[in-house]
Design an enzyme around this catalytic site. Structure first.
Site, PDB file in Angstrom:
ATOM      1  N   HIS A 232       0.833  -1.205   0.000  1.00  0.00           N
ATOM      2  CA  HIS A 232       0.000   0.000   0.000  1.00  0.00           C
ATOM      3  C   HIS A 232       0.865   1.252   0.000  1.00  0.00           C
ATOM      4  O   HIS A 232       0.465   2.296  -0.515  1.00  0.00           O
ATOM      5  CB  HIS A 232      -0.918   0.021   1.228  1.00  0.00           C
ATOM      6  CG  HIS A 232      -2.003  -1.005   1.193  1.00  0.00           C
ATOM      7  ND1 HIS A 232      -1.794  -2.304   1.606  1.00  0.00           N
ATOM      8  CD2 HIS A 232      -3.291  -0.932   0.799  1.00  0.00           C
ATOM      9  CE1 HIS A 232      -2.919  -2.985   1.469  1.00  0.00           C
ATOM     10  NE2 HIS A 232      -3.846  -2.176   0.981  1.00  0.00           N
ATOM     11  N   ASP A 316      -4.555  -6.430  -7.510  1.00  0.00           N
ATOM     12  CA  ASP A 316      -4.790  -5.649  -6.304  1.00  0.00           C
ATOM     13  C   ASP A 316      -5.024  -4.213  -6.773  1.00  0.00           C
ATOM     14  O   ASP A 316      -4.829  -3.884  -7.950  1.00  0.00           O
ATOM     15  CB  ASP A 316      -3.584  -5.755  -5.364  1.00  0.00           C
ATOM     16  CG  ASP A 316      -3.962  -5.549  -3.897  1.00  0.00           C
ATOM     17  OD1 ASP A 316      -5.035  -4.983  -3.631  1.00  0.00           O
ATOM     18  OD2 ASP A 316      -3.172  -5.949  -3.023  1.00  0.00           O
TER      19      ASP A 316
END
Length: 631
Positions: A232, A316
């Site tokens: 992230h 993702d």
């Protein structure tokens, strides 16, 4: 002759109804190629995009959580044939609200030829998105229970609740093998550090979701368990060979592909021993290797070629720093599609009004790239066929419609069945089974006649302690306690708060290796020393990663709960709607005072010794996987 004609007409009509309701029909009556051949390039491109819209920008520029469809979002979904949409916590304020929102999204999409994939990250434990309903105790807790029937029960019920609300896709289970104790993002989201346990547990979980007509999505291929960077916020690198991955991280994928998993999510991770294609990072100006999400070697050659996966591959989130900060977004799109990806998750941000213009520009640019041959049309067609086949399998190819009676029936189910008393009873049962007793030197059960001090991490943990007492009172067990927390108090204040108590419960919450060098551990260490010098009994409650239990040899008892998720309410009647709550801490607290308690949980990971410099000694196992006391 009339009878035969009537029979033929009735049969044709029933066949048409079956097709419209998504009921499986024969291969001869369904052909994905025919459907894809009739689609425009724009329809093919948008079918490969899964959007998200966490917030809505009002006319005055303020942002609010998107809990009902906005005019901008409705128009966008009506205009473009998106493959799906993912919902987050900001979108899911309550069961009936979530049900209504999903209904609105599908209605906006109803002029297109298939329903939206409506997805969510509902893993259980640390990662849940629904405000109400049943949370469950998380994957590592299920690994500690070590009962595949219980895992299937959990996933079946989770899937049933998702299905009632209108979801058809769950980005779960996580099949990452947590074989790196410094991992900052997986941790208790993993079932175990043993790939065979992960395989068994994930297979049982997948079967439970599938039995409730929910699409399972394995993540994160080919493995996020052995990283020390969170994708992230950075671009992780794993320096393992393909052969090494086959001996560990890839074992669960092989097993679940053989068991018919439908969707797999990629990892934004560089594999330096596998991928050799380089890219100039727009962030650093330096050469970097393509991460798995953009790697043809990993997606096409390994996942589809060597492992024979014929289902849908989804990235993702493309907006994560690992991709967005290093790659031009159109390069990332092209590379992902050429690698063999089918769905691009969140390639743009819809959180502002400008975001809606931006996604139109994104779609137009990608369509132009396909028309010019910059992106291979055959890759686009293959991806769409896989998406269409998946939607056909789960009854999502027909157009969305609901009568008032159907809508009202579903609304009542969302109100009365999601998070019901029976569902929460199963949740608490599983959480209790997971609680693991590591050490007990004539300490547990704690005395109900002595004052207990409970030292939590933060004040947000207080309701979990109170809920634990409420569970005990239901069993006619009562005890007195006071509460304080590490966050708001100096060590002197903490000592003062526990001085009158004869038994102390201290929370330890390790999220990652930084805990070892942090102030919380320093305070815990000082408190244990003070308590022992004062002849007080000390129980350590490990609420997150169990690697911290190697630190507490001086404690009289050590208990592991596997999830730090807080409780914002104390349920009384459990009659829905009930806000989701973390079941692990309350059940652990309650169990500590129960004279009849038997602990059935066992460690699903190896816990390593920690040296004097507070680093893991990976050659020295302090507590072996499978260890756990019963009393």
């Amino acid at each position: 002759m009339k009878k035969i004609l009537i029979i033929i007409i009735c049969f044709s009509f029933l066949t048409l109804i079956s097709a419209c309701n998504g009921i499986d029909i024969t291969h001869d009556e369904f052909n994905a190629d025919d459907i894809v051949n009739k689609m425009t390039t724009e329809e093919k491109v948008t079918q490969m995009i899964m959007i998200a819209d966490r917030t809505y920008e009002k006319e005055d520029g303020t942002k609010v959580n998107l809990t009902e469809i906005s005019a901008d979002l409705e128009a966008l979904i009506n205009r473009y044939a998106f493959g799906g949409m993912i919902l987050f916590g900001q979108n899911c304020a309550g069961n009936t609200q979530t049900y209504k929102l999903i209904h609105e999204l599908q209605l906006a999409n109803a002029n297109h030829n298939s329903k939206l994939l409506i997805a969510v990250d509902q893993e259980g434990g640390r990662v849940v998105r629904l405000e109400e309903g049943t949370q469950f105790s998380g994957n590592m807790a299920l690994g500690a229970v070590n009962d595949l029937n219980d895992t299937t029960r959990v996933a079946t019920l989770m899937g049933k609740e998702l299905n009632i609300l209108g979801f058809n896709t769950n980005f779960a289970p996580v099949v990452d093998v947590n074989n790196n104790p410094t991992n900052p993002v997986i941790g208790t989201r993993s079932f175990s550090d043993d790939p065979n346990i992960v395989s068994e547990q994930a297979t049982a979980f997948m079967k439970g979701l599938k039995s409730s007509n929910i699409i399972s999505t394995l993540k994160h291929f080919p493995g996020h368990g052995d990283t020390s960077t969170d994708s992230h916020t950075g671009l992780p690198l794993i320096n393992k060979t393909y052969e090494e991955l086959k001996q560990n991280e890839l074992i669960p994928y092989a097993e679940l592909i053989n068991n018919g998993v439908d969707m797999i999510m990629t990892a934004h991770i560089q594999y330096s021993q596998i991928e050799k294609q380089k890219y100039i990072s727009k962030l650093t100006g330096e050469e970097i290797m393509l991460p798995a999400t953009l790697s043809k070697t990993i997606i096409t050659d390994i996942l589809r070629g060597d492992y024979g996966f014929e289902g849908v591959v989804i990235t993702d989130a493309m907006e994560m720093d690992a991709i967005a900060k290093h790659f031009d977004r159109y390069d990332a799109c092209k590379l992902a599609i050429e690698a063999g990806v089918d769905i691009l998750l969140m390639p743009t941000d819809l959180g502002t009004k400008a975001g809606f213009k931006d996604i139109e520009e994104y779609i137009a640019t990608v369509v132009s790239m396909v028309d010019k041959g910059e992106i291979n049309i055959e890759k686009i067609n293959e991806a769409n066929k896989r998406i269409i086949n998946l939607k056909h399998k789960y009854g999502l190819l027909d157009k969305y419609s609901k009568s008032n009676n159907e809508y009202n029936s579903g609304y009542n189910q969302a109100l009365n069945e999601v998070g019901s008393k029976a569902n929460h009873e199963l949740e608490l049962e599983i959480a209790s089974k997971a609680i693991t007793l590591i050490k007990n030197d004539n300490c547990l059960p704690l005395s109900t006649s002595k004052l207990t001090s409970v030292v939590t991490i933060d004040t947000s943990d207080y309701l979990g302690v109170d809920f634990g007492k409420a569970l005990s009172v239901k069993k006619n067990i009562n005890f007195d306690y006071n509460k304080t927390c590490l966050a708001n108090n100096s060590i002197d204040q903490l000592k003062e708060s526990i001085k009158d108590s004869e038994q102390i419960i201290i929370f330890s919450q390790m999220g990652n290796a930084s805990f070892l060098k942090g102030t919380n551990y320093s305070k815990i260490k000082e408190l244990i020393k003070y308590a022992k010098e004062s002849d007080k009994k000390v129980v350590i409650l490990s609420t997150n990663l169990p690697y911290d239990i190697a630190l507490y040899d001086l404690a009289d008892a050590i208990v592991v709960a596997y999830s730090p998720k807080v409780t914002t309410v104390i349920p009384t009647t459990y009659q829905p709607p009930v806000k989701q709550f973390g079941p692990n801490i309350p059940t652990a607290i309650s169990k500590m005072f129960d004279p009849l308690a038997v602990y059935s949980g066992t460690l699903p990971i190896n816990v390593y010794a920690i040296d004097d410099e507070l680093n893991y000694d990976l050659n020295n196992i302090r507590y072996e996987r499978g260890y756990g006391l019963t009393k």
